[in-house]
Design a protein around this motif. Structure first.
Motif, mmCIF file in Angstrom:
data_model
loop_
_atom_site.group_PDB
_atom_site.id
_atom_site.type_symbol
_atom_site.label_atom_id
_atom_site.label_comp_id
_atom_site.label_asym_id
_atom_site.label_seq_id
_atom_site.Cartn_x
_atom_site.Cartn_y
_atom_site.Cartn_z
ATOM 1 N N MET A 1 0.993 -1.253 -0.038
ATOM 2 C CA MET A 1 0.127 -0.073 -0.030
ATOM 3 C C MET A 1 0.815 1.074 -0.116
ATOM 4 O O MET A 1 1.896 1.348 0.647
ATOM 5 C CB MET A 1 -0.909 0.002 1.156
ATOM 6 N N LYS A 2 0.265 2.097 -0.693
ATOM 7 C CA LYS A 2 1.001 3.414 -0.710
ATOM 8 C C LYS A 2 0.867 4.256 0.549
ATOM 9 O O LYS A 2 -0.186 3.950 1.473
ATOM 10 C CB LYS A 2 0.809 4.343 -1.953
ATOM 11 N N LYS A 3 1.554 5.226 0.892
ATOM 12 C CA LYS A 3 1.354 5.950 1.899
ATOM 13 C C LYS A 3 0.285 6.657 2.153
ATOM 14 O O LYS A 3 -0.620 7.066 3.215
ATOM 15 C CB LYS A 3 2.579 7.021 2.225
ATOM 16 N N LYS A 4 -0.279 7.356 1.078
ATOM 17 C CA LYS A 4 -1.549 8.171 0.684
ATOM 18 C C LYS A 4 -2.775 7.121 1.348
ATOM 19 O O LYS A 4 -3.640 7.454 1.647
ATOM 20 C CB LYS A 4 -1.934 8.643 -0.590
ATOM 21 N N GLU A 5 -2.587 5.760 0.853
ATOM 22 C CA GLU A 5 -3.848 4.894 1.187
ATOM 23 C C GLU A 5 -3.981 4.647 2.705
ATOM 24 O O GLU A 5 -5.049 4.486 3.079
ATOM 25 C CB GLU A 5 -3.539 3.714 0.163
ATOM 26 N N VAL A 6 -2.812 4.385 3.095
ATOM 27 C CA VAL A 6 -2.570 4.261 4.667
ATOM 28 C C VAL A 6 -3.330 5.226 5.379
ATOM 29 O O VAL A 6 -4.288 5.203 6.444
ATOM 30 C CB VAL A 6 -1.210 3.864 5.153
ATOM 31 N N ILE A 7 -2.998 6.695 5.048
ATOM 32 C CA ILE A 7 -3.509 7.951 5.647
ATOM 33 C C ILE A 7 -5.008 7.963 5.601
ATOM 34 O O ILE A 7 -5.853 8.146 6.306
ATOM 35 C CB ILE A 7 -2.730 9.055 4.996
ATOM 36 N N VAL A 8 -5.554 7.557 4.378
ATOM 37 C CA VAL A 8 -6.829 7.600 4.184
ATOM 38 C C VAL A 8 -7.684 6.562 5.061
ATOM 39 O O VAL A 8 -8.599 6.790 5.634
ATOM 40 C CB VAL A 8 -7.247 7.451 2.550
ATOM 41 N N ILE A 9 -7.355 5.297 5.031
ATOM 42 C CA ILE A 9 -7.911 4.358 5.959
ATOM 43 C C ILE A 9 -7.666 4.753 7.277
ATOM 44 O O ILE A 9 -8.865 4.619 8.215
ATOM 45 C CB ILE A 9 -7.131 2.958 5.649
ATOM 46 N N VAL A 10 -6.705 5.134 7.634
ATOM 47 C CA VAL A 10 -6.501 5.519 9.148
ATOM 48 C C VAL A 10 -7.631 6.633 9.613
ATOM 49 O O VAL A 10 -8.228 6.747 10.408
ATOM 50 C CB VAL A 10 -5.042 5.992 9.660
ATOM 51 N N ALA A 11 -7.550 7.685 8.704
ATOM 52 C CA ALA A 11 -8.504 9.006 8.580
ATOM 53 C C ALA A 11 -10.155 8.276 8.765
ATOM 54 O O ALA A 11 -10.833 8.682 9.468
ATOM 55 C CB ALA A 11 -8.356 9.855 7.467
ATOM 56 N N ILE A 12 -10.356 7.409 8.043
ATOM 57 C CA ILE A 12 -11.746 6.969 8.080
ATOM 58 C C ILE A 12 -12.152 6.267 9.191
ATOM 59 O O ILE A 12 -13.252 6.112 9.820
ATOM 60 C CB ILE A 12 -11.973 6.015 6.628
#
Length: 111
Positions: A1-12
């Protein structure tokens, strides 16, 4: 996973957690537990179970008293032949059972 995808999942996940905690706090602050006295399918009184008291009601056969004490309620002093409703004992939010006096056509239940 890319860093942006991890950030989005954590934010959700954090947003969902905040919404869940907020709903739980709002529900715990609501005091919607009301004891309702019904005579012939009509609500005659709504009682706060946290306030102690004795309430008299006229039924079809005679009178009966609903006693509220320490967050519990029961029927006492009823004019009916078998005294089944007073033998039901104490009811509470944790140990709920509707109390029904058939000769008087009165029921005491949790709303």
């Amino acid at each position: 996973m890319k860093k942006k995808e991890v950030i989005v999942i954590v934010a959700i996940a954090l947003i969902a957690l905040v919404i869940f905690v907020g709903v739980q706090i709002m529900n715990s602050q609501k005091s919607t537990d009301i004891v309702r006295v019904i005579y012939r399918n009509e609500t005659v009184m709504e009682i706060d179970p946290t306030k102690d008291g004795e309430y008299w009601f006229d039924g079809s056969y005679g009178k009966l008293m609903v006693e509220v004490k320490d967050g519990k309620w029961r029927v006492t002093n009823e004019d009916c032949p078998n005294h089944v409703c007073s033998q039901t004992g104490w009811a509470s939010i944790d140990r709920y059972l509707p109390i029904i006096c058939l000769p008087n056509e009165i029921s005491v239940e949790l709303k």
